[in-house]
Scaffold this motif. Structure first.
Motif, PDB file in Angstrom:
ATOM      1  N   PRO A 122       0.802  -1.234   0.000  1.00 53.05           N
ATOM      2  CA  PRO A 122       0.000   0.000   0.000  1.00 53.05           C
ATOM      3  C   PRO A 122       0.827   1.273   0.000  1.00 53.05           C
ATOM      4  O   PRO A 122       0.451   2.259  -0.633  1.00 53.05           O
ATOM      5  N   GLU A 123       1.964   1.298   0.715  1.00 53.94           N
ATOM      6  CA  GLU A 123       2.776   2.506   0.770  1.00 53.94           C
ATOM      7  C   GLU A 123       3.455   2.766  -0.574  1.00 53.94           C
ATOM      8  O   GLU A 123       3.504   3.908  -1.051  1.00 53.94           O
ATOM      9  N   ARG A 126       0.804   4.045  -2.898  1.00 53.81           N
ATOM     10  CA  ARG A 126       0.462   5.443  -2.620  1.00 53.81           C
ATOM     11  C   ARG A 126       1.501   6.387  -3.210  1.00 53.81           C
ATOM     12  O   ARG A 126       1.154   7.380  -3.863  1.00 53.81           O
ATOM     13  N   GLU A 129       1.493   6.329  -7.132  1.00 61.25           N
ATOM     14  CA  GLU A 129       0.367   7.098  -7.670  1.00 61.25           C
ATOM     15  C   GLU A 129       0.610   8.596  -7.501  1.00 61.25           C
ATOM     16  O   GLU A 129       0.294   9.390  -8.404  1.00 61.25           O
ATOM     17  N   ALA A 130       1.187   8.987  -6.360  1.00 60.46           N
ATOM     18  CA  ALA A 130       1.464  10.407  -6.131  1.00 60.46           C
ATOM     19  C   ALA A 130       2.479  10.930  -7.145  1.00 60.46           C
ATOM     20  O   ALA A 130       2.348  12.058  -7.648  1.00 60.46           O
TER      21      ALA A 130
END
Length: 210
Positions: A122-123, A126, A129-130
């Motif tokens: 998940p990190e 994230r 995507e950022a």
């Protein structure tokens, strides 16, 4: 990353961790993530036991390098978005930053081992995507400026860069840094607005890579 990344590390432990991450980043970028852990420990100037205390296996080290690297690329993209005189300049400077962006592309798109480890993290998701959101913003702003051709998307830029930085065996390329810089320059000229050859299909967007 360590078993409990929220627990503050002693100064010497933090220094060891930073040295391991830096060594692993350099080795992963040049040789991929399959290099023996002993070689990474030697390059970091720490014992193998120290390396395994911080990172219990290769997967943990790959994840830590990926998180650290994507965070660095994201910081660079945000800083350039504000500091560069135009969005085109920011995009060009980001592409020329080289090492961190190069390794992020290798881990995210070129290494099957790393991809399997990171795809459901998940990190990493994230941060990835950022980064793509920042690149997408730069692409749209550069197109609005009239600097970047209209028929490309953030995904096109990411895929082009990933193809350029794919490493050739050292014995086949005497000056890899120069070759990469020249290839990026050719890529940038291909992205400029102006008389161009129409591209097939539709632009590849960030959503195509997430």
């Amino acid at each position: 990353m360590s078993a409990d990344p929220e627990t503050p590390l002693r100064a010497d432990a933090q220094r060891n961790r930073d040295q391991i991450i830096a060594a692993a980043r350099a080795i992963f970028a040049s040789h991929g993530p399959e290099v023996p852990m002993e070689e990474i420990a030697r390059a970091a100037g720490v014992g193998v036991g120290t390396l395994y205390r911080r990172f219990p296996d290769r997967d943990a080290l790959i994840r830590a390098v990926a998180v650290d690297n994507f965070a660095g690329v994201l910081d660079d993209a945000k800083r350039l978005s504000v500091e560069a005189p135009t969005a085109w300049d920011a995009l060009v400077q980001l592409l020329y930053q080289g090492a961190e962006l190069q390794l992020s592309m290798q881990l995210a798109m070129l290494s099957q081992r790393a991809h399997e480890i990171l795809k459901n993290d998940p990190e990493v998701a994230r941060l990835r995507e950022a980064v793509l959101l920042e690149v997408d913003d730069l692409v749209l702003r550069a197109q609005a400026e009239g600097s970047l051709r209209k028929d490309v998307g953030a995904g096109d830029v990411a895929v082009l860069f990933a193809r350029i930085v794919r490493q050739l065996p050292a014995h086949r390329l005497k000056m890899p840094e120069l070759a990469t810089a020249r290839s990026i320059a050719i890529m940038i000229d291909g992205l400029r607005a102006g008389p161009v050859t129409p591209l097939p299909g539709r632009p590849i967007g960030k959503e195509d890579l997430l």
